[in-house]
Design a protein around this motif. Structure first.
Motif, mmCIF file in Angstrom:
data_model
loop_
_atom_site.group_PDB
_atom_site.id
_atom_site.type_symbol
_atom_site.label_atom_id
_atom_site.label_comp_id
_atom_site.label_asym_id
_atom_site.label_seq_id
_atom_site.Cartn_x
_atom_site.Cartn_y
_atom_site.Cartn_z
ATOM 1 N N GLU A 39 61.335 20.309 9.523
ATOM 2 C CA GLU A 39 60.358 21.095 8.966
ATOM 3 C C GLU A 39 59.620 22.226 9.900
ATOM 4 O O GLU A 39 59.325 21.697 11.289
ATOM 5 C CB GLU A 39 58.992 20.041 8.681
ATOM 6 N N LEU A 40 59.546 23.445 9.665
ATOM 7 C CA LEU A 40 59.288 24.422 10.407
ATOM 8 C C LEU A 40 57.938 24.833 10.391
ATOM 9 O O LEU A 40 57.301 24.915 9.153
ATOM 10 C CB LEU A 40 60.051 25.700 10.270
ATOM 11 N N LYS A 41 57.050 25.267 11.280
ATOM 12 C CA LYS A 41 55.832 25.851 11.512
ATOM 13 C C LYS A 41 55.613 26.777 12.536
ATOM 14 O O LYS A 41 56.176 26.848 13.503
ATOM 15 C CB LYS A 41 54.740 24.597 11.749
ATOM 16 N N VAL A 42 54.891 27.685 12.389
ATOM 17 C CA VAL A 42 54.406 28.713 13.076
ATOM 18 C C VAL A 42 53.011 28.692 13.510
ATOM 19 O O VAL A 42 51.954 28.298 13.107
ATOM 20 C CB VAL A 42 54.271 30.129 12.347
ATOM 21 N N ALA A 43 52.917 28.861 14.823
ATOM 22 C CA ALA A 43 51.868 28.634 15.609
ATOM 23 C C ALA A 43 51.134 29.948 16.019
ATOM 24 O O ALA A 43 51.646 30.938 15.947
ATOM 25 C CB ALA A 43 51.889 27.832 16.965
ATOM 26 N N ASN A 44 49.684 29.973 15.917
ATOM 27 C CA ASN A 44 48.828 31.273 16.202
ATOM 28 C C ASN A 44 48.706 31.345 17.622
ATOM 29 O O ASN A 44 48.605 32.506 17.994
ATOM 30 C CB ASN A 44 47.390 31.064 15.445
ATOM 31 N N LEU A 49 51.831 24.904 20.095
ATOM 32 C CA LEU A 49 52.943 24.362 19.743
ATOM 33 C C LEU A 49 53.224 22.879 19.538
ATOM 34 O O LEU A 49 53.710 22.475 18.623
ATOM 35 C CB LEU A 49 54.023 25.012 20.724
ATOM 36 N N ASP A 50 52.651 22.251 20.456
ATOM 37 C CA ASP A 50 52.668 20.710 20.229
ATOM 38 C C ASP A 50 51.869 20.195 19.054
ATOM 39 O O ASP A 50 52.558 19.382 18.249
ATOM 40 C CB ASP A 50 52.087 19.998 21.564
ATOM 41 N N GLN A 51 50.744 20.879 18.611
ATOM 42 C CA GLN A 51 50.026 20.340 17.485
ATOM 43 C C GLN A 51 50.950 20.924 16.108
ATOM 44 O O GLN A 51 50.805 19.953 15.308
ATOM 45 C CB GLN A 51 48.831 21.204 17.370
ATOM 46 N N LEU A 78 66.927 11.436 11.028
ATOM 47 C CA LEU A 78 66.257 12.162 12.236
ATOM 48 C C LEU A 78 65.640 13.327 11.682
ATOM 49 O O LEU A 78 66.052 14.270 11.219
ATOM 50 C CB LEU A 78 67.440 12.887 13.099
ATOM 51 N N CYS A 79 64.234 13.241 12.081
ATOM 52 C CA CYS A 79 63.207 14.257 11.671
ATOM 53 C C CYS A 79 62.867 15.340 12.717
ATOM 54 O O CYS A 79 62.740 14.701 13.819
ATOM 55 C CB CYS A 79 61.941 13.576 11.132
ATOM 56 N N TYR A 80 62.868 16.533 12.394
ATOM 57 C CA TYR A 80 62.499 17.534 13.511
ATOM 58 C C TYR A 80 61.343 18.323 13.087
ATOM 59 O O TYR A 80 61.385 18.951 12.045
ATOM 60 C CB TYR A 80 63.626 18.364 13.997
ATOM 61 N N GLY A 81 60.382 18.281 13.848
ATOM 62 C CA GLY A 81 59.031 19.348 13.642
ATOM 63 C C GLY A 81 59.260 20.310 14.844
ATOM 64 O O GLY A 81 59.331 20.211 15.864
ATOM 65 N N ILE A 82 59.439 21.535 14.297
ATOM 66 C CA ILE A 82 59.819 22.504 14.957
ATOM 67 C C ILE A 82 58.851 23.886 14.680
ATOM 68 O O ILE A 82 58.439 24.095 13.755
ATOM 69 C CB ILE A 82 61.354 23.319 14.612
ATOM 70 N N GLY A 83 58.102 23.802 15.971
ATOM 71 C CA GLY A 83 57.084 24.959 15.949
ATOM 72 C C GLY A 83 57.433 26.092 16.711
ATOM 73 O O GLY A 83 58.422 26.241 17.745
ATOM 74 N N VAL A 89 59.526 28.309 21.311
ATOM 75 C CA VAL A 89 60.067 27.302 20.230
ATOM 76 C C VAL A 89 59.747 25.917 21.014
ATOM 77 O O VAL A 89 60.074 25.781 22.149
ATOM 78 C CB VAL A 89 61.461 27.279 19.805
ATOM 79 N N ARG A 90 59.101 24.845 20.051
ATOM 80 C CA ARG A 90 59.179 23.646 20.753
ATOM 81 C C ARG A 90 59.650 22.901 19.534
ATOM 82 O O ARG A 90 59.499 23.037 18.272
ATOM 83 C CB ARG A 90 57.657 23.417 20.796
ATOM 84 N N ILE A 91 60.311 21.729 19.748
ATOM 85 C CA ILE A 91 60.829 20.891 18.827
ATOM 86 C C ILE A 91 60.535 19.408 19.307
ATOM 87 O O ILE A 91 60.440 19.025 20.262
ATOM 88 C CB ILE A 91 62.153 20.929 18.906
ATOM 89 N N LYS A 92 59.886 18.741 18.472
ATOM 90 C CA LYS A 92 59.878 17.060 18.436
ATOM 91 C C LYS A 92 60.858 16.427 17.413
ATOM 92 O O LYS A 92 60.849 16.727 16.375
ATOM 93 C CB LYS A 92 58.384 16.773 18.281
#
Length: 99
Positions: A39-44, A49-51, A78-83, A89-92
């Protein structure tokens, strides 16, 4: 069991999974190999990024995107949250065990 990249299929959803649509999925022909949901998200801002990674992982859980993989017989996802913020880029990662 061989984890050769030739056997991985990438799926960008055109149908709903759980209560919505995930961004990207990779899965193996062998259901013993974990599927991967992204799941990909863009930070302002950089400090968000962590949030946004946490929000992406929460979205995967809350909207039950892994449900369709459980129905197909997969046991792990395996779930990846990508900001993203500009070029940063930060990946959890989080592992879901399906029952």
């Amino acid at each position: 069991m061989e984890n050769d990249i030739r056997y991985i299929t990438m799926k960008i959803p055109n149908r709903e999974a759980g209560d919505g649509r995930y961004d990207v999925c990779l899965y193996h022909q062998d259901i013993e190999v974990p599927s991967i949901l992204m799941e990909l998200k863009v930070a302002n801002h950089f400090y968000e990024l962590d949030q946004v990674c946490d929000r992406a992982l929460e979205q995967i859980r809350v909207k039950r995107y892994a449900q369709s993989f459980a129905e197909e017989g997969f046991r792990e996802v395996l779930c990846y949250g990508i900001g993203f913020f500009r070029k940063q880029v930060r990946i959890k990662k989080e592992k879901l065990i399906l029952v």
